[in-house]
Scaffold this active site. Sequence first.
Site, mmCIF file in Angstrom:
data_model
loop_
_atom_site.group_PDB
_atom_site.id
_atom_site.type_symbol
_atom_site.label_atom_id
_atom_site.label_comp_id
_atom_site.label_asym_id
_atom_site.label_seq_id
_atom_site.Cartn_x
_atom_site.Cartn_y
_atom_site.Cartn_z
ATOM 1 N N SER A 131 0.837 -1.191 0.000
ATOM 2 C CA SER A 131 0.000 0.000 0.000
ATOM 3 C C SER A 131 0.881 1.255 0.000
ATOM 4 O O SER A 131 1.679 1.440 -0.919
ATOM 5 C CB SER A 131 -0.961 -0.054 1.186
ATOM 6 O OG SER A 131 -1.996 0.876 1.052
ATOM 7 N N ASP A 285 -8.298 -5.664 -6.041
ATOM 8 C CA ASP A 285 -8.110 -4.385 -5.355
ATOM 9 C C ASP A 285 -8.922 -3.317 -6.076
ATOM 10 O O ASP A 285 -8.844 -3.173 -7.292
ATOM 11 C CB ASP A 285 -6.623 -4.009 -5.352
ATOM 12 C CG ASP A 285 -6.280 -2.927 -4.341
ATOM 13 O OD1 ASP A 285 -7.139 -2.076 -4.061
ATOM 14 O OD2 ASP A 285 -5.143 -2.940 -3.835
ATOM 15 N N HIS A 314 -7.859 -5.233 -1.487
ATOM 16 C CA HIS A 314 -6.602 -4.582 -1.101
ATOM 17 C C HIS A 314 -5.901 -5.351 0.019
ATOM 18 O O HIS A 314 -4.665 -5.396 0.068
ATOM 19 C CB HIS A 314 -6.901 -3.153 -0.657
ATOM 20 C CG HIS A 314 -5.684 -2.341 -0.366
ATOM 21 N ND1 HIS A 314 -4.704 -2.080 -1.303
ATOM 22 C CD2 HIS A 314 -5.276 -1.715 0.781
ATOM 23 C CE1 HIS A 314 -3.755 -1.341 -0.764
ATOM 24 N NE2 HIS A 314 -4.077 -1.109 0.497
#
Length: 340
Positions: A131, A285, A314
């Site tokens: 991320s 995602d 995600h």
Amino acid sequence: MSGRDHRVFELSNFTLQKGITLPKAELVYQTYGELNADKSNAVLYPTSYGAQHMGIEWLIGQGRVLDPERWFVIVPNMFANGLSTSPSNIAHPFGPDRFPLITHWDNVEAQRRLLEEVFGIERLALVYGWSMGAQQALHWGAIHPERVARIAALCGSARTSVHNQVFLQAVRLALTGDPHWTGDHFTAHPVRGLRAMGRIYAGWAMSQAFYRAREYEAVGFTSLEDFLVRGWEANFLHRDPHNLLASLDTWSASDISDNAIYDGDLAKALGAITARAIVMPSTTDLYFTEEDGRIETAQMPNAEFRPIPSIWGHRAGNPTMNPADEAFIARAVQDLLRAG
């Protein structure tokens, strides 16, 4: 070593990319394993949105993705995460209502100085990130290509996409819609805003297929509402809202080409990443999409595109409750570390 026995690296008169100078900035970090004699086993593992090193060290250990028996793992806490310099701990004349924009350029510069001045490390065997950690990993590859041998970038991006910006704006509006928001700070802990933020996150961080399969029941939640309250609202209620807003600004501004080296030319910045890399988006995602990852990876000269086949959205890149995704990631990192 316990993750709570952290260390502090002080940076005096630290000038940020956007022009503000912090008289004293602090980079909190932790290390795992031992640095070898030729300093060739150093792995940098930056934190992600809202995370602190204690919350991501599950990935470090014998048989895990990063083995401290072999690698010297350094986890620097991203600015604004509540440990390193953040709205919640910065000294005057700054504060929660006046916190400067910190970019990933600033995070990387502080990390570079830490590596050089504390450990004498000139080159990293690997930068691993998920991320916002992946954003930092790609910044490392573009800004300091000669200092990075390998990159594992999970569920991140080289530049925050327009669609991702829409998500970030929604999150910001949910949080600042709390009645305790004055326009530049909160007068009390914004419980209503944080709960709303958690529910928006729940809808974006997990995929449609995850909810259709009621996967939350397989990991111990008794109902959808239980998952939303205990799994998402609780995750945000204990965090400082000013830190969350400042980190949203860093996320929104993320762009490996937004600097004097590349002058906004993303293709040039991606082409400069010479490190052997594996880019691993999740196939489901919703904001760091597989398509965006494929487009960016194609412009990196030494990168493999290896998406994680998962319905966990995600969170496939941070599989604390999902052994199958962790095994997929571990194999990819092992392949990367054996290469070259």
